[in-house]
Design a protein around this motif. Structure first.
Motif: not given
Lengths: 123, 167
Positions: B29-47
């Motif tokens: 339940t992200v609310a903003t594009a900025a939060l979604a981008r942060e999640y994507a960055r974290d996902l990539v760094r993790e995987r």
């Protein structure tokens, strides 16, 4: 946290033009701040406005909307809008993928942006 | 709110689908594009690793562009963001962006041609079309729609299960 990455926009009058500096990510949330400042820059009727994008790690298409609108407003007033780098990879990629680099006057840095001849606006 | 995915799978469709579904988290339940981008960055760094090579850095930019455009569309034109999903698969990152509008944007089925006038509107979908693949727009039975894409990511993701050894 992403709030820390959202763009801050500052501006100042310089001898050769209006300098707008953007620091942080630019998207639909933060682009309006840039638009507000660029509207004021156009109204300030300086011959040149330089937009320093060197501290923008990421920008999406919202920045294109603002910059293209600002460029047109400056053109309508006979003023020059110059984007100053060095551009970070995110902004360079955006301009590259959308093919919009050629729509703007781009300078390597703020100093050279201030020196761009006003005659180079034929786009 | 999940939709069964259709489309090309390559060899071993069942196995690959199980792998992909196994990695698919609950919608955020992200609310903003900025939060979604942060999640994507974290996902990539993790995987793909905390340190990315040049190709990875480039692909991460493209991923953030697609995430940002799709989430912004949902917030601004989709009557609100109803959910955001991002998960790593072999070859890339899948995104599913859920919004509250039944309106399917025509531009999603466009050629990705850039706006003819230099007005600034209309760069969002051309960006997505140029950077993402397997774009699908599906109306949900309970209302709203889901935009799903695959953003390619070069290099093999590390096995799931958290961070590997530090490089």
């Amino acid at each position: 946290m992403p709030d820390e990455r959202e763009a801050a926009v500052t501006w100042s009058e310089r001898p050769h033009g209006y300098l707008v500096r953007v620091a942080g990510d630019v998207d639909a949330e933060s682009a309006p701040r840039l638009r507000t400042v660029l509207d004021a820059a156009a109204r300030a009727a300086r011959p040149r406005t330089v937009v320093d994008l060197s501290r923008v790690p990421f920008a999406d298409s919202a920045i294109l909307h603002v910059l293209l609108g600002a460029q047109q407003a400056h053109r309508d007033l006979g003023a020059l809008l110059v984007l100053a780098g060095p551009l970070q990879d995110g902004v360079a990629r955006l301009l590259d993928v959308t093919g919009t680099a050629g729509f703007f006057v781009l300078a390597a840095d703020v100093a050279s942006a201030m020196e761009v001849p006003a005659a180079m606006t034929d786009r | 709110m999940r939709q069964d995915e259709r489309g090309d799978r390559g060899a071993g469709p069942e196995r690959q689908e199980r792998q992909e579904l196994a990695g698919r988290p609950e919608p955020l339940t992200v609310a903003t594009a900025a939060l979604a981008r942060e999640y994507a960055r974290d996902l990539v760094r993790e995987r793909w690793g905390p340190v990315l090579d040049r190709a990875g850095q480039e692909d991460l930019i493209d991923l953030q562009l697609v995430v940002s455009e799709l989430v912004t569309n949902a917030v601004r034109h989709g009557a609100g963001l109803a959910g955001f999903e991002a998960w790593a698969v072999p070859g890339g990152v899948r995104l599913a962006v859920h919004d509250n509008s039944d309106v399917v944007p025509e531009a999603a089925y466009g050629s990705g041609a850039l706006p003819l006038e230099h007005r600034g509107n209309g760069y969002g979908w051309p960006l997505v079309i140029r950077l993402a693949r397997e774009i699908s727009v599906v109306r949900r039975p309970d209302g709203g729609k889901t935009v799903s894409v695959l953003v390619p990511f070069r290099g093999a993701p590390r096995p799931s299960g958290g961070a590997g050894p530090a490089r």
